[in-house]
Write a protein that holds these residues in place. Structure first.
Motif, PDB file in Angstrom:
ATOM      1  N   ARG A   1      -1.765 -11.337  -0.105  1.00 57.65           N
ATOM      2  CA  ARG A   1      -1.276  -9.974   0.119  1.00 57.65           C
ATOM      3  C   ARG A   1      -2.428  -8.968   0.027  1.00 57.65           C
ATOM      4  O   ARG A   1      -2.505  -8.008   0.805  1.00 57.65           O
ATOM      5  CB  ARG A   1      -0.192  -9.647  -0.917  1.00 57.65           C
ATOM      6  N   TYR A   2      -3.348  -9.206  -0.936  1.00 60.31           N
ATOM      7  CA  TYR A   2      -4.504  -8.323  -1.076  1.00 60.31           C
ATOM      8  C   TYR A   2      -5.393  -8.401   0.159  1.00 60.31           C
ATOM      9  O   TYR A   2      -5.812  -7.373   0.699  1.00 60.31           O
ATOM     10  CB  TYR A   2      -5.315  -8.709  -2.321  1.00 60.31           C
ATOM     11  N   SER A   3      -5.648  -9.618   0.635  1.00 62.63           N
ATOM     12  CA  SER A   3      -6.503  -9.788   1.813  1.00 62.63           C
ATOM     13  C   SER A   3      -5.907  -9.110   3.034  1.00 62.63           C
ATOM     14  O   SER A   3      -6.617  -8.498   3.842  1.00 62.63           O
ATOM     15  CB  SER A   3      -6.724 -11.277   2.092  1.00 62.63           C
ATOM     16  N   GLU A   4      -4.582  -9.185   3.171  1.00 67.92           N
ATOM     17  CA  GLU A   4      -3.911  -8.549   4.308  1.00 67.92           C
ATOM     18  C   GLU A   4      -3.993  -7.024   4.191  1.00 67.92           C
ATOM     19  O   GLU A   4      -4.127  -6.320   5.199  1.00 67.92           O
ATOM     20  CB  GLU A   4      -2.453  -9.004   4.366  1.00 67.92           C
ATOM     21  N   ALA A   5      -3.906  -6.506   2.960  1.00 68.54           N
ATOM     22  CA  ALA A   5      -4.001  -5.056   2.757  1.00 68.54           C
ATOM     23  C   ALA A   5      -5.395  -4.554   3.131  1.00 68.54           C
ATOM     24  O   ALA A   5      -5.547  -3.503   3.763  1.00 68.54           O
ATOM     25  CB  ALA A   5      -3.688  -4.697   1.311  1.00 68.54           C
ATOM     26  N   VAL A   6      -6.429  -5.310   2.746  1.00 68.16           N
ATOM     27  CA  VAL A   6      -7.796  -4.938   3.102  1.00 68.16           C
ATOM     28  C   VAL A   6      -7.952  -4.922   4.616  1.00 68.16           C
ATOM     29  O   VAL A   6      -8.573  -4.016   5.187  1.00 68.16           O
ATOM     30  CB  VAL A   6      -8.813  -5.915   2.469  1.00 68.16           C
ATOM     31  N   LYS A   7      -7.353  -5.924   5.284  1.00 66.10           N
ATOM     32  CA  LYS A   7      -7.425  -5.978   6.753  1.00 66.10           C
ATOM     33  C   LYS A   7      -6.702  -4.787   7.377  1.00 66.10           C
ATOM     34  O   LYS A   7      -7.154  -4.187   8.351  1.00 66.10           O
ATOM     35  CB  LYS A   7      -6.822  -7.281   7.266  1.00 66.10           C
ATOM     36  N   THR A   8      -5.558  -4.403   6.792  1.00 70.91           N
ATOM     37  CA  THR A   8      -4.802  -3.251   7.304  1.00 70.91           C
ATOM     38  C   THR A   8      -5.642  -1.981   7.216  1.00 70.91           C
ATOM     39  O   THR A   8      -5.723  -1.199   8.168  1.00 70.91           O
ATOM     40  CB  THR A   8      -3.500  -3.062   6.499  1.00 70.91           C
ATOM     41  N   VAL A   9      -6.298  -1.780   6.063  1.00 74.71           N
ATOM     42  CA  VAL A   9      -7.136  -0.606   5.884  1.00 74.71           C
ATOM     43  C   VAL A   9      -8.300  -0.637   6.873  1.00 74.71           C
ATOM     44  O   VAL A   9      -8.652   0.372   7.490  1.00 74.71           O
ATOM     45  CB  VAL A   9      -7.669  -0.519   4.435  1.00 74.71           C
ATOM     46  N   SER A  10      -8.884  -1.824   7.030  1.00 72.33           N
ATOM     47  CA  SER A  10     -10.008  -1.968   7.956  1.00 72.33           C
ATOM     48  C   SER A  10      -9.587  -1.656   9.390  1.00 72.33           C
ATOM     49  O   SER A  10     -10.296  -0.964  10.121  1.00 72.33           O
ATOM     50  CB  SER A  10     -10.575  -3.388   7.869  1.00 72.33           C
ATOM     51  N   ASP A  11      -8.399  -2.153   9.777  1.00 73.42           N
ATOM     52  CA  ASP A  11      -7.900  -1.927  11.141  1.00 73.42           C
ATOM     53  C   ASP A  11      -7.636  -0.457  11.411  1.00 73.42           C
ATOM     54  O   ASP A  11      -7.820   0.025  12.537  1.00 73.42           O
ATOM     55  CB  ASP A  11      -6.612  -2.722  11.378  1.00 73.42           C
ATOM     56  N   HIS A  12      -7.203   0.271  10.379  1.00 72.56           N
ATOM     57  CA  HIS A  12      -6.849   1.676  10.553  1.00 72.56           C
ATOM     58  C   HIS A  12      -7.928   2.614  10.000  1.00 72.56           C
ATOM     59  O   HIS A  12      -7.695   3.811   9.853  1.00 72.56           O
ATOM     60  CB  HIS A  12      -5.520   1.993   9.851  1.00 72.56           C
TER      61      HIS A  12
ATOM     62  N   GLU B   1     -16.970   1.516   5.664  1.00 74.39           N
ATOM     63  CA  GLU B   1     -17.106   0.166   6.225  1.00 74.39           C
ATOM     64  C   GLU B   1     -17.955  -0.706   5.305  1.00 74.39           C
ATOM     65  O   GLU B   1     -17.658  -1.890   5.112  1.00 74.39           O
ATOM     66  CB  GLU B   1     -17.749   0.235   7.616  1.00 74.39           C
ATOM     67  N   ALA B   2     -19.017  -0.123   4.760  1.00 72.11           N
ATOM     68  CA  ALA B   2     -19.890  -0.883   3.863  1.00 72.11           C
ATOM     69  C   ALA B   2     -19.114  -1.359   2.640  1.00 72.11           C
ATOM     70  O   ALA B   2     -19.287  -2.502   2.185  1.00 72.11           O
ATOM     71  CB  ALA B   2     -21.076  -0.022   3.446  1.00 72.11           C
ATOM     72  N   MET B   3     -18.236  -0.498   2.105  1.00 71.15           N
ATOM     73  CA  MET B   3     -17.459  -0.889   0.933  1.00 71.15           C
ATOM     74  C   MET B   3     -16.391  -1.919   1.299  1.00 71.15           C
ATOM     75  O   MET B   3     -16.129  -2.851   0.537  1.00 71.15           O
ATOM     76  CB  MET B   3     -16.823   0.353   0.302  1.00 71.15           C
ATOM     77  N   LEU B   4     -15.771  -1.760   2.455  1.00 69.27           N
ATOM     78  CA  LEU B   4     -14.720  -2.691   2.877  1.00 69.27           C
ATOM     79  C   LEU B   4     -15.252  -4.095   3.134  1.00 69.27           C
ATOM     80  O   LEU B   4     -14.520  -5.074   3.011  1.00 69.27           O
ATOM     81  CB  LEU B   4     -14.023  -2.164   4.144  1.00 69.27           C
ATOM     82  N   THR B   5     -16.514  -4.187   3.506  1.00 73.22           N
ATOM     83  CA  THR B   5     -17.105  -5.497   3.797  1.00 73.22           C
ATOM     84  C   THR B   5     -17.893  -6.046   2.616  1.00 73.22           C
ATOM     85  O   THR B   5     -18.630  -7.024   2.766  1.00 73.22           O
ATOM     86  CB  THR B   5     -18.028  -5.402   5.032  1.00 73.22           C
ATOM     87  N   ASP B   6     -17.741  -5.436   1.440  1.00 77.16           N
ATOM     88  CA  ASP B   6     -18.440  -5.905   0.244  1.00 77.16           C
ATOM     89  C   ASP B   6     -17.700  -7.112  -0.325  1.00 77.16           C
ATOM     90  O   ASP B   6     -16.729  -6.975  -1.076  1.00 77.16           O
ATOM     91  CB  ASP B   6     -18.508  -4.771  -0.784  1.00 77.16           C
ATOM     92  N   GLU B   7     -18.165  -8.302   0.043  1.00 82.90           N
ATOM     93  CA  GLU B   7     -17.485  -9.537  -0.367  1.00 82.90           C
ATOM     94  C   GLU B   7     -17.487  -9.711  -1.879  1.00 82.90           C
ATOM     95  O   GLU B   7     -16.537 -10.244  -2.448  1.00 82.90           O
ATOM     96  CB  GLU B   7     -18.153 -10.743   0.307  1.00 82.90           C
ATOM     97  N   GLN B   8     -18.545  -9.263  -2.530  1.00 86.66           N
ATOM     98  CA  GLN B   8     -18.624  -9.406  -3.987  1.00 86.66           C
ATOM     99  C   GLN B   8     -17.491  -8.641  -4.667  1.00 86.66           C
ATOM    100  O   GLN B   8     -16.877  -9.126  -5.619  1.00 86.66           O
ATOM    101  CB  GLN B   8     -19.985  -8.906  -4.487  1.00 86.66           C
TER     102      GLN B   8
ATOM    103  N   SER C   1     -10.485 -12.745  -8.053  1.00 88.99           N
ATOM    104  CA  SER C   1     -10.679 -13.500  -9.290  1.00 88.99           C
ATOM    105  C   SER C   1      -9.810 -12.952 -10.406  1.00 88.99           C
ATOM    106  O   SER C   1      -9.223 -13.707 -11.187  1.00 88.99           O
ATOM    107  CB  SER C   1     -12.156 -13.445  -9.700  1.00 88.99           C
ATOM    108  N   ARG C   2      -9.711 -11.619 -10.505  1.00 89.63           N
ATOM    109  CA  ARG C   2      -8.853 -11.018 -11.538  1.00 89.63           C
ATOM    110  C   ARG C   2      -7.394 -11.427 -11.349  1.00 89.63           C
ATOM    111  O   ARG C   2      -6.662 -11.619 -12.322  1.00 89.63           O
ATOM    112  CB  ARG C   2      -8.987  -9.496 -11.511  1.00 89.63           C
ATOM    113  N   ILE C   3      -6.980 -11.501 -10.106  1.00 91.07           N
ATOM    114  CA  ILE C   3      -5.583 -11.893  -9.831  1.00 91.07           C
ATOM    115  C   ILE C   3      -5.303 -13.285 -10.402  1.00 91.07           C
ATOM    116  O   ILE C   3      -4.251 -13.526 -11.015  1.00 91.07           O
ATOM    117  CB  ILE C   3      -5.305 -11.863  -8.317  1.00 91.07           C
ATOM    118  N   SER C   4      -6.270 -14.216 -10.226  1.00 87.20           N
ATOM    119  CA  SER C   4      -6.040 -15.611 -10.650  1.00 87.20           C
ATOM    120  C   SER C   4      -6.331 -15.845 -12.131  1.00 87.20           C
ATOM    121  O   SER C   4      -5.696 -16.701 -12.747  1.00 87.20           O
ATOM    122  CB  SER C   4      -6.911 -16.559  -9.814  1.00 87.20           C
TER     123      SER C   4
END
Length: 578
Positions: free
Chosen positions: A63-74, A98-105, A112-115
Motif C-alpha cells: 500500500r505504501y509503494s502504491e501511494a508513492v507511485k500515486t504521488v509520483s504520477d501526480h 523528484e529527488a526525494m521521491l526517488t530516494d530509495e534509502q 523496514s519500520r512497517i515490518s
C-alpha cells in the motif's frame, strides 16, 4: 524606544475577544492591510496510527509503494496547483520533490519500520519523516531548515495518497482560489518565500524577531505583516477569515461583517495606484531646515517601482542576494547584466547602490560548501566568501555591474568588511576586472563608486581608515547591533538585547559619524539598517548627525513626517558610556 515598547506589548495580555471575533496585538513588520483566509504554514495533518499484525505487513508495504507511485504520477499536477505563482521556478521545485521521491534509502527505511515495528504505513512514514526533519532543523542552516518544509510537504502528500481512493488525494490537490493570509509560529526566510509562493495578501507570526532577514524580505515584497502575536496559533485555524492590520499592529480573527467592511474601506483609502506618471523625488527637510537624503532598500528588480511611486531619491541598497535565493542559483553574467541594466534604466537617473552577493549566515543556497560551521554568521559569509572561496563569482558580478552601469550613477557596495585589508584586496580584484574589459575592448563605467558596509564592530572602529579607501560607507545597523551585543537577531529568546537605544551602541553610531565628519565625509555615510525605517527612531539618528537614510520604500511617508517634525536646533546627542 522601540525594543522596550515591543517588550511591553509582548508581556501584556494580547487577546481581546468579543462574541465571535478575536483581536491580537503585536508589532508591525511591514505596513498595510490584508484580508483573507488563514493558511497555516507550519503544516499539520492527521496521521492514522495503528499497530498491524504480522500477516498485514506485506499488504501494508504494498500500500505504501502504491501511494508513492500515486504521488509520483501526480507530482507535476501537485507542483503546478500548490506552488502556482511561485517566485521559484516550478521546474526547480519539481526537481527537489523528484529527488526525494526517488530516494530509495528513505523508502527502504519506511518499509523496514512497517515490518519491524508493526506500524501502519502512514505512521511509519511520519516517524521516518520526523527523524529527518529533526536533523535538518537542528543544523541551524536556513537552507536545510527550508528543506525540512519540503520533507513535510512530501510526507503530507504520501499520507493523503494513502487515503482510501486516489480521488481523495487528487481532491486534496485542488485550491479554492481564496485570498490567503499566511500565519506561522516562526519568522524564517523559508516561511516568507512560501507566503510569496501562495500570493499571500498578508503575513502574521508569533515570532518577535522584527529585524530578522525574513522581516526584511516581507518589507521588500510589500506583504503587510505583524509579528509578536502571542496566542495566534491557538486562536486561528485554517480557513478562518482574518484581517491583518499592519498599520496599527493588530490582527482580527473571525471578524464581524461590519469590521470587515470597515477595513475594506480603510484598505482602499490607503492603497496607492500601481501606475502613476513619473514624478521627481521629494526632498526631505527638518523643521529647522536641514536637508536629509532619503533612499530605498530593495531586494529585487521589480521593487524599483516602489522607489518611483514613493518618490525617493534613489536606491541606497540593492540586496542582490535575494534574487539568488529566490531561484536557488547564481545568474550568469548576461542574466545579471540584464537585471542591473533594467534597474538602472528604470531608476531614471537616480543613483543606485548595488551590494554584491551577501550569501552565508542565514542566507544560504544548495551549492554553498563553505558557509557552514558552528556559527555560520561568524564564518565565511559576504565578501569573506568571495575573497576566501569564490573570487570568480565576485568577478562575474563585478563585470556585469560595470558593463550595465555605463551612463548611469551607480555605486558598488561590499558586505561584511572587517578590515581595511579587505577593501584593498577587493580594489585589486576590481582593477583586474577592469583590465579584462579593456583588453576585450568593451565599454564599462569608469566613474563607478565603491563603498563598504559597516556592520562589524571592528570595521566601525576603523571607519576612518576604511573611508580613506572608498567613496562611501553604509551602516548596516541590523548586523552591527547583533555583533555588538552578541545576540542573534533571529532568536526570540535574546531579543531584549536587540535594543537600538542601548547607550553603548549609540556611542558607536556617534563615533562613526563623528569620525567621518573629521575627514569631511559625513555626507558619504548612509544608515541602511531597519532602524532608519522606524519613524520613532529617525529623530535619534538625525540628532546623532546622520543626514542620509536608506529605508523600506513603504515607510517613506511616515519617515518623511518624522523628519519634518524634528528640530535639530533644540538638541543634539553626544552619547557617553558610564
Amino acid at each position: 524606544m522601540i525594543m522596550k515598547m515591543d517588550e511591553k506589548r509582548l508581556s501584556e495580555p494580547t487577546r481581546l475577544e468579543t462574541e465571535t471575533e478575536i483581536k491580537l496585538k503585536g508589532a508591525t513588520i511591514c505596513p498595510g492591510i490584508g484580508i483573507g483566509q488563514v493558511r497555516i504554514l507550519d503544516r499539520e495533518f492527521i496521521v492514522p496510527r495503528n499497530e498491524i499484525l504480522e500477516s498485514q505487513v506485506q499488504s501494508e508495504q504494498q500500500r505504501y509503494s502504491e501511494a508513492v507511485k500515486t504521488v509520483s504520477d501526480h507530482l507535476h499536477e501537485h507542483i503546478e496547483e500548490t506552488h502556482t505563482g511561485s517566485s521559484l521556478s516550478s521546474s526547480l521545485i519539481l526537481k527537489t520533490h523528484e529527488a526525494m521521491l526517488t530516494d530509495e534509502q528513505f523508502h527502504k527505511a519506511v518499509i523496514s519500520r512497517i515490518s519491524t515495528e508493526y506500524k501502519n504505513a502512514a505512521w511509519a512514514l511520519e516517524v521516518e519523516g520526523e527523524q529527518i526533519v529533526a536533523g535538518l532543523e537542528a543544523s541551524r542552516s536556513p537552507y536545510l531548515m527550508s528543506r525540512a518544509e519540503d520533507i513535510r510537504d512530501l510526507v503530507a502528500s504520501i499520507v493523503d495518497a494513502l487515503s482510501p481512493t486516489p480521488k481523495t488525494y487528487k481532491k486534496a490537490l485542488r485550491q479554492d482560489g481564496e485570498l490567503k493570509v499566511c500565519i506561522s509560529d516562526n519568522l524564517f526566510p523559508s516561511s516568507v518565500m512560501e507566503a510569496r509562493r501562495f500570493h499571500s495578501v498578508a503575513f502574521a507570526t508569533e515570532s518577535a524577531a522584527l529585524s530578522s532577514h525574513a522581516a526584511i524580505l516581507l518589507k521588500g515584497f510589500g506583504i503587510p505583516a505583524v509579528g509578536g502575536l502571542r496566542g495566534l496559533r491557538e486562536s486561528a485555524a485554517n480557513g478562518d477569515q482574518i484581517i491583518v492590520d499592519a498599520v496599527n499592529g493588530v490582527v482580527i480573527i473571525r471578524p464581524e461583517p461590519e469590521t470587515v467592511q470597515r477595513y475594506i474601506t480603510l484598505k482602499q483609502e490607503l492603497e496607492v495606484p500601481e501606475k502613476l506618471p513619473p514624478s521627481p523625488p521629494i526632498s526631505s527637510r527638518t523643521k529647522d531646515g536641514f536637508d536629509i537624503h532619503l533612499m530605498a532598500n530593495i531586494n529585487n528588480p521589480d521593487q524599483i517601482q516602489l522607489v518611483l511611486r514613493n518618490r525617493l531619491e534613489g536606491v541606497g541598497l540593492f540586496r542582490t542576494e535575494f534574487f539568488v535565493l529566490e531561484t536557488e542559483s547564481f545568474p550568469t553574467e548576461q542574466e545579471q547584466f540584464d537585471i542591473y541594466h533594467q534597474v538602472f534604466t528604470a531608476a531614471g537617473g537616480r543613483r543606485v547602490v548595488v551590494r554584491t552577493f551577501d550569501i552565508g549566515g542565514d542566507k544560504q543556497i544548495p551549492d554553498l560548501h563553505y558557509c557552514t560551521g558552528q556559527n555560520p554568521a561568524l564564518g565565511v559569509r559576504g565578501v569573506r566568501r568571495h575573497l576566501l572561496r569564490r573570487p570568480d563569482e565576485l568577478q562575474t558580478q563585478l563585470r556585469a555591474i560595470l558593463l550595465a552601469a555605463v551612463g548611469f550613477p551607480v555605486g558598488i557596495l561590499f558586505p561584511m568588511i572587517t578590515t581595511v585589508d579587505d577593501i584593498r584586496e577587493i580594489k585589486r580584484l576590481l582593477e583586474s576586472v577592469k583590465e579584462e574589459l579593456r583588453a576585450e575592448d568593451r565599454p564599462f563605467s569608469e566613474e563607478i563608486q565603491i563603498g563598504a558596509m559597516i556592520e562589524i564592530p571592528a570595521a566601525a572602529i576603523s571607519v576612518g581608515d576604511i573611508l580613506a579607501e572608498v567613496d562611501f560607507v553604509n551602516v548596516g545597523t541590523n548586523d552591527l547591533l547583533q555583533y555588538f551585543v552578541a545576540a542573534d537577531r533571529d532568536n526570540d529568546v535574546v531579543l531584549r538585547y536587540e535594543n537600538f537605544e542601548n547607550k553603548a551602541f549609540l556611542w558607536l553610531l556617534g563615533f562613526i559619524i563623528e569620525r567621518a565628519a573629521e575627514l569631511g565625509k559625513e555626507e558619504n555615510v548612509t544608515i541602511c539598517g531597519e532602524v532608519a525605517s522606524h519613524p520613532e527612531l529617525v529623530p535619534l539618528l538625525l540628532r546623532l548627525g546622520f543626514r542620509s537614510l536608506s529605508i523600506t520604500p513603504t515607510s517613506a511617508q511616515p519617515v518623511r513626517n518624522a523628519i519634518e517634525n524634528t528640530d535639530l536646533c533644540v538638541s543634539s546627542i553626544k552619547p557617553t558610556v558610564n
